[in-house]
Write an enzyme that holds these catalytic residues in place. Structure first.
Site, PDB file in Angstrom:
ATOM      1  N   LYS A 103     102.060 -38.628-120.215  1.00 49.49           N
ATOM      2  CA  LYS A 103     100.969 -38.764-119.266  1.00 49.49           C
ATOM      3  C   LYS A 103     100.351 -39.674-119.105  1.00 49.49           C
ATOM      4  CE  LYS A 103      98.109 -35.073-118.951  1.00 49.49           C
ATOM      5  NZ  LYS A 103      97.072 -34.193-119.415  1.00 49.49           N
TER       6      LYS A 103
ATOM      7  N   ASP B  99      89.963 -24.160-119.215  1.00 46.26           N
ATOM      8  CA  ASP B  99      90.853 -24.605-118.038  1.00 46.26           C
ATOM      9  C   ASP B  99      91.834 -23.431-118.211  1.00 46.26           C
ATOM     10  OD1 ASP B  99      91.448 -25.575-115.419  1.00 46.26           O
ATOM     11  OD2 ASP B  99      92.081 -27.357-116.037  1.00 46.26           O
TER      12      ASP B  99
ATOM     13  N   GLY C 158      95.499 -33.203-111.924  1.00 46.41           N
ATOM     14  CA  GLY C 158      94.356 -33.544-111.343  1.00 46.41           C
ATOM     15  C   GLY C 158      93.934 -35.313-112.005  1.00 46.41           C
ATOM     16  N   MET C 159      94.417 -35.571-113.090  1.00 39.88           N
ATOM     17  CA  MET C 159      94.049 -36.831-113.837  1.00 39.88           C
ATOM     18  C   MET C 159      95.173 -37.769-113.679  1.00 39.88           C
ATOM     19  SD  MET C 159      91.332 -35.724-116.743  1.00 39.88           S
ATOM     20  CE  MET C 159      90.950 -37.269-116.940  1.00 39.88           C
ATOM     21  N   GLY C 160      96.451 -37.365-113.484  1.00 38.11           N
ATOM     22  CA  GLY C 160      97.456 -38.475-113.610  1.00 38.11           C
ATOM     23  C   GLY C 160      98.864 -37.727-113.233  1.00 38.11           C
ATOM     24  N   THR C 161      99.884 -38.686-113.612  1.00 41.33           N
ATOM     25  CA  THR C 161     101.407 -38.185-113.568  1.00 41.33           C
ATOM     26  C   THR C 161     101.989 -38.041-115.031  1.00 41.33           C
ATOM     27  OG1 THR C 161     101.244 -39.341-111.503  1.00 41.33           O
ATOM     28  CG2 THR C 161     103.538 -38.992-112.265  1.00 41.33           C
ATOM     29  N   VAL C 162     102.780 -36.968-115.211  1.00 43.64           N
ATOM     30  CA  VAL C 162     103.471 -36.718-116.412  1.00 43.64           C
ATOM     31  C   VAL C 162     104.973 -36.992-116.001  1.00 43.64           C
ATOM     32  CG1 VAL C 162     104.080 -35.027-118.244  1.00 43.64           C
ATOM     33  CG2 VAL C 162     101.787 -35.034-116.850  1.00 43.64           C
TER      34      VAL C 162
ATOM     35  N   LEU D 122     108.232 -35.585-113.948  1.00 43.64           N
ATOM     36  CA  LEU D 122     107.881 -33.986-114.091  1.00 43.64           C
ATOM     37  C   LEU D 122     107.009 -33.469-113.138  1.00 43.64           C
ATOM     38  CD1 LEU D 122     108.022 -33.666-118.327  1.00 43.64           C
ATOM     39  CD2 LEU D 122     109.992 -33.216-116.370  1.00 43.64           C
ATOM     40  N   GLY D 123     105.815 -34.251-112.809  1.00 47.50           N
ATOM     41  CA  GLY D 123     104.973 -33.633-111.861  1.00 47.50           C
ATOM     42  C   GLY D 123     103.419 -34.496-111.998  1.00 47.50           C
TER      43      GLY D 123
END
Length: 430
Positions: free
Chosen positions: A44, A139, A25-29, A21-22
């Site tokens: 995630k 955020d 800043g901290m990882g991939t989903v 999915l994308g």
């Protein structure tokens, strides 16, 4: 620079991977199939480089703990969490409509005011629920707002949320603020409370109505009463803002019903000036603002950065926050390099990872046999993948690029950690 790419059809932590999915800043989903129930989830996975840093592991794990305290239809729920092959993961509710940043990119002149106010109202419900339980998101931005079916809107990504309990232990680590939406008290390192989220939601409302961020260089006219709502929400002093997100949403709804799409040129101009002035004052106060356009051809440029100058590949790549570069800060005394994301439109420098010891200098601009161009900083030593060279890789026509990682003698082959992104020929065209 994300977690190792999980292929469609592979299994991770008993979840069947359906698609990527994308990255954030901290990882991939990833979109994944729940291991036991007939439903899809958003999975995630923490970036392995960040996972080696205790501060980021704590941050990642804390997101699940924070959201587990919240049960609201306008908050993305957490299903489960765990660790697989040394990688931390969180399973979340999957929202099929994508994020709000994508919607804004399709409506560069702004959304219909009624839809914009509806979105803000729904987000406000979720945020007020969190605030009543002593949790400040910190955020709020379009990339963290998700669009469900039948007009449902959800706020997610509580990764840097904080409790308002003065005795609670705060998460430590480098700040990960999104400059355009972060309130003045965040940049000053002061206390945050629900009014911090009010500020970010006010900026989001402005962006929804105009298709642009405040101070983007294009003057936008708002209906006078809506302009006044945005100005109050984004006041520099928290005491001058709405005291709750619901108050902001109620004021926007009232302003919308009063305006009835009328445009009184003189009044609108006067109120727009107020909004512009408010953001101009804050823009002056924000630290380290730098203007500049990228080179029209691939190159490396120097940008003053924290605490050393950033070496940034250009042209920049487009992102949901405007032009974006993956830059390197070099400490020559220690022979170390640290990576940052840099957003030239807002001058934000977002800590990415490092420092790493420098193994060797690299040729900044390298033409590949397939016609692509690779722009990079020095080769560094990574505990996870061995010798690493990071930067941008552009296609032969330089119309698209990707954040890239070349590894030498490590566990992974060449990895493009993010999807191909259009190139910004100039800052303005992003």
């Amino acid at each position: 620079m994300g977690a190792p790419s999980l292929l469609r059809g592979s299994v991770f932590a008993d979840h069947l991977i359906m698609e990527r999915l994308g990255s954030g800043g901290m990882g991939t989903v990833y979109l994944a199939q729940h291991p036991r129930l007939p439903r899809s989830v958003a999975l995630k996975v923490l970036d392995p480089e960040l996972g080696s840093d205790r501060r980021f592991r704590v941050r990642f794990e804390r997101e699940a703990e924070v959201v587990a305290q919240l049960d609201h239809p306008n908050i993305v729920g957490i299903h489960d969490r765990g660790i697989e092959s040394g990688l931390l993961w969180i399973s979340m509710h999957y929202v099929p409509g994508g994020d709000l940043a994508r919607l804004i990119r399709r409506h560069r002149r702004g959304l219909d005011p009624h839809r914009a106010v509806h979105i803000v109202t729904e987000v406000a419900k979720g945020l007020d629920h969190a605030h009543r339980r002593g949790i400040v998101h910190r955020d709020v931005k379009p990339a963290n707002i998700f669009l469900g079916t039948e007009g449902r809107v959800l706020i997610g990504d509580f990764g840097i949320a904080r409790t308002t309990d003065a005795e609670a232990t705060e998460t430590v680590g480098p700040p990960m603020l999104t400059r355009a939406y972060a309130a003045p008290e965040q940049w000053a390192g002061g206390a945050t409370d629900p009014r911090t989220d009010v500020y970010a939601l006010g900026v989001t409302l402005y962006e929804l109505l105009t298709g642009r961020l405040p101070g983007a260089g294009v003057q936008q006219s708002l209906p006078p009463r809506l302009a006044a709502v945005v100005a109050k929400a984004s006041a520099t002093d928290p005491a001058d803002r709405y005291q709750a997100c619901g108050d902001l949403a109620a004021a926007a709804t009232a302003a919308l019903s009063t305006n009835h799409r009328r445009h009184i040129a003189s009044a609108a101009l006067g109120t727009t000036v107020i909004v512009a002035a408010a953001f101009t004052v804050w823009d002056i106060l924000r630290p380290g603002h730098i203007d500049g356009d990228p080179w029209p051809a691939p190159a490396m440029v120097e940008i003053p950065g924290p605490p050393f100058e950033l070496q940034c590949p250009t042209p920049y790549l487009k992102s949901d926050r405007g032009p974006k570069g993956l830059c390197t800060a070099v400490d020559t005394a220690k022979n170390e390099a640290t990576f940052y994301f840099y957003y030239p439109r807002t001058s934000e420098r977002e800590y990415r990872e490092g420092p790493f010891s420098i193994e060797s200098p690299s040729e900044p601009v390298k033409k590949q046999k397939d016609g692509t161009t690779y722009i990079s900083g020095p080769t560094v030593t990574s505990s996870f993948v061995g010798a690493v060279n990071v930067g941008h890789r552009y296609d032969a026509d330089r119309e698209h690029g990707a954040f890239a990682r070349d590894t030498f003698g490590g566990l992974l082959p060449f990895l493009s950690a993010f999807e191909s992104l259009p190139v910004c020929r100039t800052i303005a065209d992003c």
